[in-house]
Motif scaffolding. Structure first.
Motif, PDB file in Angstrom:
ATOM      1  N   SER A   2       0.829  -1.205   0.000  1.00  0.00           N
ATOM      2  CA  SER A   2       0.000   0.000   0.000  1.00  0.00           C
ATOM      3  C   SER A   2       0.864   1.257   0.000  1.00  0.00           C
ATOM      4  CB  SER A   2      -0.939  -0.008   1.207  1.00  0.00           C
ATOM      5  OG  SER A   2      -0.205   0.028   2.406  1.00  0.00           O
ATOM      6  N   LYS A   3       0.326   2.292  -0.592  1.00  0.00           N
ATOM      7  CA  LYS A   3       0.995   3.585  -0.636  1.00  0.00           C
ATOM      8  C   LYS A   3       0.906   4.235   0.738  1.00  0.00           C
ATOM      9  CE  LYS A   3       1.884   3.957  -5.131  1.00  0.00           C
ATOM     10  NZ  LYS A   3       3.163   4.290  -5.698  1.00  0.00           N
ATOM     11  N   LYS A   4       1.965   4.969   1.103  1.00  0.00           N
ATOM     12  CA  LYS A   4       2.015   5.636   2.402  1.00  0.00           C
ATOM     13  C   LYS A   4       1.714   7.123   2.238  1.00  0.00           C
ATOM     14  CE  LYS A   4       5.911   2.833   3.762  1.00  0.00           C
ATOM     15  NZ  LYS A   4       7.259   2.935   4.291  1.00  0.00           N
ATOM     16  N   GLU A  23      -7.479   5.089   4.965  1.00  0.00           N
ATOM     17  CA  GLU A  23      -7.239   3.697   5.348  1.00  0.00           C
ATOM     18  C   GLU A  23      -8.311   2.779   4.755  1.00  0.00           C
ATOM     19  OE1 GLU A  23      -6.790   3.707   9.620  1.00  0.00           O
ATOM     20  OE2 GLU A  23      -4.636   4.151   9.461  1.00  0.00           O
ATOM     21  N   TYR A  27      -4.828   2.730   1.930  1.00  0.00           N
ATOM     22  CA  TYR A  27      -3.562   3.446   2.115  1.00  0.00           C
ATOM     23  C   TYR A  27      -3.061   3.275   3.542  1.00  0.00           C
ATOM     24  CZ  TYR A  27      -4.921   5.823  -2.205  1.00  0.00           C
ATOM     25  OH  TYR A  27      -5.293   6.099  -3.491  1.00  0.00           O
ATOM     26  N   GLU A  28      -1.750   3.349   3.710  1.00  0.00           N
ATOM     27  CA  GLU A  28      -1.147   3.373   5.036  1.00  0.00           C
ATOM     28  C   GLU A  28      -0.978   4.851   5.392  1.00  0.00           C
ATOM     29  OE1 GLU A  28       2.857   1.666   7.261  1.00  0.00           O
ATOM     30  OE2 GLU A  28       2.440   1.095   5.194  1.00  0.00           O
ATOM     31  N   PHE A  30      -0.039   7.997   8.104  1.00  0.00           N
ATOM     32  CA  PHE A  30       0.641   8.506   9.286  1.00  0.00           C
ATOM     33  C   PHE A  30       0.127   9.917   9.502  1.00  0.00           C
ATOM     34  CE2 PHE A  30       3.462   5.708   6.967  1.00  0.00           C
ATOM     35  CZ  PHE A  30       3.826   4.782   7.933  1.00  0.00           C
ATOM     36  N   ASN A  45       9.384   7.272   7.548  1.00  0.00           N
ATOM     37  CA  ASN A  45       8.305   6.538   6.901  1.00  0.00           C
ATOM     38  C   ASN A  45       8.282   6.603   5.383  1.00  0.00           C
ATOM     39  OD1 ASN A  45       6.870   5.653   9.374  1.00  0.00           O
ATOM     40  ND2 ASN A  45       6.773   7.843   9.714  1.00  0.00           N
ATOM     41  N   PRO A  47       6.965   8.628   2.988  1.00  0.00           N
ATOM     42  CA  PRO A  47       5.621   8.662   2.414  1.00  0.00           C
ATOM     43  C   PRO A  47       5.650   8.866   0.898  1.00  0.00           C
ATOM     44  CG  PRO A  47       6.103  10.739   3.502  1.00  0.00           C
ATOM     45  CD  PRO A  47       7.245   9.821   3.799  1.00  0.00           C
TER      46      PRO A  47
END
Length: 121
Positions: A2-4, A23, A27-28, A30, A45, A47
């Motif tokens: 998954s894309k961050k 989510e 998607y992940e 933060f 992370n 992103p």
């Protein structure tokens, strides 16, 4: 994989809404409630996209965006600025400009479409 996405906003309710929406789309996500630790979060992370509020309780998201865009390590990460001020289209013309702009309050479908477009670019 998954894309961050990193979402930065000083309003925790908005962060929660963005996190839940993204989510659900797989998607992940933060989140950060202030701009002080953006570079640490980006370094940790990596992103694929940053959603960045303009007004961050004493910090200016435009300055953070410019710093990211001027950094060789991070300049290719798309940044979408988010703000309640609707006359920020000139933001896209400044040096170190964000890749796009989203006005609050935003429509969920518009947010998702913009995220997908930025990640596809």
């Amino acid at each position: 994989m998954s894309k961050k996405i990193l979402a930065v906003d000083d309003d925790n309710d908005i962060l929660d809404v963005i996190r839940i929406i993204l989510e659900e789309e797989g998607y992940e996500v933060f989140t950060l409630a202030n701009g002080k630790h953006v570079f640490d979060m980006v370094k940790e992370n990596a992103p694929d996209l940053i959603l960045l509020d303009v007004m961050l309780g004493g910090l200016d998201g435009r300055d953070i965006c410019r710093a990211l865009k001027e950094d060789q390590n991070y300049k290719n990460i798309p940044v979408v600025m988010i703000s309640a001020s609707h006359n920020l289209n000139n933001l896209l013309l400044m040096p170190g400009a964000p890749d796009n702009f989203l006005a609050k309050p935003f429509d969920i479908d518009h947010l998702l479409a913009m995220v997908k477009a930025q990640l596809a670019a």
